[in-house]
Design a protein around this motif. Structure first.
Motif, PDB file in Angstrom:
ATOM      1  N   ALA A  79       0.832  -1.212   0.000  1.00 11.45           N
ATOM      2  CA  ALA A  79       0.000   0.000   0.000  1.00 11.45           C
ATOM      3  C   ALA A  79       0.866   1.261   0.000  1.00 11.45           C
ATOM      4  O   ALA A  79       0.571   2.220  -0.728  1.00 11.45           O
ATOM      5  CB  ALA A  79      -0.939  -0.003   1.205  1.00 11.45           C
ATOM      6  N   LEU A  80       1.940   1.262   0.780  1.00  8.43           N
ATOM      7  CA  LEU A  80       2.830   2.421   0.843  1.00  8.43           C
ATOM      8  C   LEU A  80       3.506   2.672  -0.500  1.00  8.43           C
ATOM      9  O   LEU A  80       3.563   3.804  -0.974  1.00  8.43           O
ATOM     10  CB  LEU A  80       3.881   2.225   1.947  1.00  8.43           C
ATOM     11  N   ARG A  81       3.999   1.617  -1.122  1.00  7.47           N
ATOM     12  CA  ARG A  81       4.649   1.772  -2.430  1.00  7.47           C
ATOM     13  C   ARG A  81       3.670   2.284  -3.481  1.00  7.47           C
ATOM     14  O   ARG A  81       4.013   3.146  -4.285  1.00  7.47           O
ATOM     15  CB  ARG A  81       5.283   0.457  -2.874  1.00  7.47           C
ATOM     16  N   LYS A  82       2.463   1.745  -3.469  1.00  5.85           N
ATOM     17  CA  LYS A  82       1.450   2.221  -4.427  1.00  5.85           C
ATOM     18  C   LYS A  82       1.187   3.704  -4.231  1.00  5.85           C
ATOM     19  O   LYS A  82       1.072   4.464  -5.189  1.00  5.85           O
ATOM     20  CB  LYS A  82       0.158   1.418  -4.280  1.00  5.85           C
ATOM     21  N   THR A  95       3.774  -4.389  -7.133  1.00  7.47           N
ATOM     22  CA  THR A  95       4.359  -4.984  -5.942  1.00  7.47           C
ATOM     23  C   THR A  95       3.417  -6.092  -5.500  1.00  7.47           C
ATOM     24  O   THR A  95       2.213  -5.871  -5.418  1.00  7.47           O
ATOM     25  CB  THR A  95       4.506  -3.937  -4.802  1.00  7.47           C
ATOM     26  N   TYR A  96       3.972  -7.263  -5.236  1.00  7.64           N
ATOM     27  CA  TYR A  96       3.126  -8.390  -4.851  1.00  7.64           C
ATOM     28  C   TYR A  96       3.906  -9.371  -3.973  1.00  7.64           C
ATOM     29  O   TYR A  96       5.139  -9.397  -3.981  1.00  7.64           O
ATOM     30  CB  TYR A  96       2.587  -9.110  -6.086  1.00  7.64           C
ATOM     31  N   GLU A  97       3.161 -10.157  -3.234  1.00  7.58           N
ATOM     32  CA  GLU A  97       3.750 -11.177  -2.362  1.00  7.58           C
ATOM     33  C   GLU A  97       3.614 -12.536  -3.033  1.00  7.58           C
ATOM     34  O   GLU A  97       2.585 -12.856  -3.631  1.00  7.58           O
ATOM     35  CB  GLU A  97       3.024 -11.193  -1.023  1.00  7.58           C
ATOM     36  N   LYS A  98       4.681 -13.327  -2.933  1.00  7.13           N
ATOM     37  CA  LYS A  98       4.635 -14.683  -3.472  1.00  7.13           C
ATOM     38  C   LYS A  98       5.599 -15.558  -2.679  1.00  7.13           C
ATOM     39  O   LYS A  98       6.790 -15.226  -2.571  1.00  7.13           O
ATOM     40  CB  LYS A  98       5.014 -14.702  -4.954  1.00  7.13           C
ATOM     41  N   ALA A  99       5.076 -16.607  -2.091  1.00 10.74           N
ATOM     42  CA  ALA A  99       5.874 -17.617  -1.380  1.00 10.74           C
ATOM     43  C   ALA A  99       6.779 -17.013  -0.299  1.00 10.74           C
ATOM     44  O   ALA A  99       7.934 -17.388  -0.166  1.00 10.74           O
ATOM     45  CB  ALA A  99       6.694 -18.438  -2.376  1.00 10.74           C
ATOM     46  N   PHE A 101       7.932 -13.934  -0.072  1.00  9.93           N
ATOM     47  CA  PHE A 101       8.790 -12.839  -0.535  1.00  9.93           C
ATOM     48  C   PHE A 101       7.923 -11.715  -1.083  1.00  9.93           C
ATOM     49  O   PHE A 101       6.812 -11.943  -1.557  1.00  9.93           O
ATOM     50  CB  PHE A 101       9.734 -13.314  -1.646  1.00  9.93           C
ATOM     51  N   LEU A 102       8.467 -10.509  -1.047  1.00 12.38           N
ATOM     52  CA  LEU A 102       7.816  -9.350  -1.647  1.00 12.38           C
ATOM     53  C   LEU A 102       8.586  -9.014  -2.919  1.00 12.38           C
ATOM     54  O   LEU A 102       9.793  -8.771  -2.876  1.00 12.38           O
ATOM     55  CB  LEU A 102       7.847  -8.163  -0.688  1.00 12.38           C
ATOM     56  N   TYR A 103       7.896  -9.037  -4.059  1.00  9.20           N
ATOM     57  CA  TYR A 103       8.500  -8.721  -5.350  1.00  9.20           C
ATOM     58  C   TYR A 103       7.947  -7.398  -5.844  1.00  9.20           C
ATOM     59  O   TYR A 103       6.790  -7.065  -5.579  1.00  9.20           O
ATOM     60  CB  TYR A 103       8.171  -9.811  -6.378  1.00  9.20           C
ATOM     61  N   SER A 104       8.772  -6.670  -6.578  1.00  5.29           N
ATOM     62  CA  SER A 104       8.279  -5.415  -7.140  1.00  5.29           C
ATOM     63  C   SER A 104       9.070  -5.041  -8.388  1.00  5.29           C
ATOM     64  O   SER A 104      10.178  -5.521  -8.606  1.00  5.29           O
ATOM     65  CB  SER A 104       8.354  -4.281  -6.115  1.00  5.29           C
ATOM     66  N   TYR A 105       8.445  -4.189  -9.173  1.00  7.92           N
ATOM     67  CA  TYR A 105       9.150  -3.573 -10.294  1.00  7.92           C
ATOM     68  C   TYR A 105       8.594  -2.177 -10.484  1.00  7.92           C
ATOM     69  O   TYR A 105       7.476  -1.857 -10.082  1.00  7.92           O
ATOM     70  CB  TYR A 105       9.016  -4.394 -11.587  1.00  7.92           C
ATOM     71  N   VAL A 106       9.427  -1.342 -11.081  1.00  8.86           N
ATOM     72  CA  VAL A 106       8.997  -0.001 -11.458  1.00  8.86           C
ATOM     73  C   VAL A 106       9.759   0.387 -12.720  1.00  8.86           C
ATOM     74  O   VAL A 106      10.940   0.039 -12.870  1.00  8.86           O
ATOM     75  CB  VAL A 106       9.199   1.031 -10.316  1.00  8.86           C
ATOM     76  N   ILE A 107       9.059   1.053 -13.635  1.00 10.10           N
ATOM     77  CA  ILE A 107       9.683   1.557 -14.858  1.00 10.10           C
ATOM     78  C   ILE A 107       9.639   3.080 -14.794  1.00 10.10           C
ATOM     79  O   ILE A 107       8.565   3.674 -14.674  1.00 10.10           O
ATOM     80  CB  ILE A 107       8.942   1.064 -16.120  1.00 10.10           C
TER      81      ILE A 107
END
Length: 193
Positions: A79-82, A95-99, A101-107
């Protein structure tokens, strides 16, 4: 008096953590060298670039972040990153959670200060008695003739497919190697003669 002693006890029982970090990292068969360590108290940043590159002059870089406070859940971090990216007018990120871990990308679009497109991909994890640790790979992509001839939507789609998705896949497959150590100084006691 009790509050003062209680506060001191808490202070002395608190052991600050330090990320167990190397001075060099390998990624894509390239060696990255630690050129800057910034300890801001609750956040520590380690910045790596290729040989003969600087903090401002690089094509790819790696950043390790340690958030010692670790008070945020993954949902709160998302929420903070968004909120931050939306406030900056950045439209292409996730930004999403999977297994666990928190993964993210930004362009990032080119700017006057940085005339290239920039893609950041990251993988983070909460580590007990340590904090939130994030590994981020950043890549600058030149505005080639091909990219200049595409409209923004097509550029973002191209970067998502050929940079973001590729790097996130690599991060999903990568072993997690980060851990923390106590940074409490060792006390030495001299023998009396």
């Amino acid at each position: 008096m009790f509050l003062l002693l209680s506060g001191c006890t808490t202070l002395y029982n608190t052991t600050p953590t330090q990320l167990d970090y190397p001075t060099t990292l390998k990624y894509h068969d390239k060696t990255y060298y630690l050129i800057k360590e910034s300890d801001l108290g609750s956040i520590v940043r380690y910045f790596y670039v290729g040989k003969n590159k600087t903090e401002n002059q690089w094509q790819s870089a790696i950043e390790l972040l340690l958030d010692r406070e670790n008070k945020l859940t993954f949902a709160e971090r998302i929420a903070l990153r968004k909120k931050v990216y939306s406030n900056q007018g950045i439209k292409h990120f996730d930004t999403y959670e999977k297994a666990g871990f928190l993964y993210s990308y930004v362009i990032y679009r080119p700017t006057k200060q940085n005339p290239n497109w920039q893609v950041n991909v990251a993988k983070g994890k909460n580590i007990d008695k340590c904090g939130f640790v994030q590994y981020q790979y950043s890549l600058k992509i030149e505005k080639t003739k091909k990219l200049r001839n595409l409209n923004d939507d097509k550029v973002f789609a191209y970067l998502k497919k050929y940079a973001v998705d590729k790097e996130l896949h690599k991060l999903h497959q990568a072993d997690w190697q980060w851990a923390c150590v106590s940074s409490m100084p060792q006390l030495s006691i001299e023998k009396q003669k």
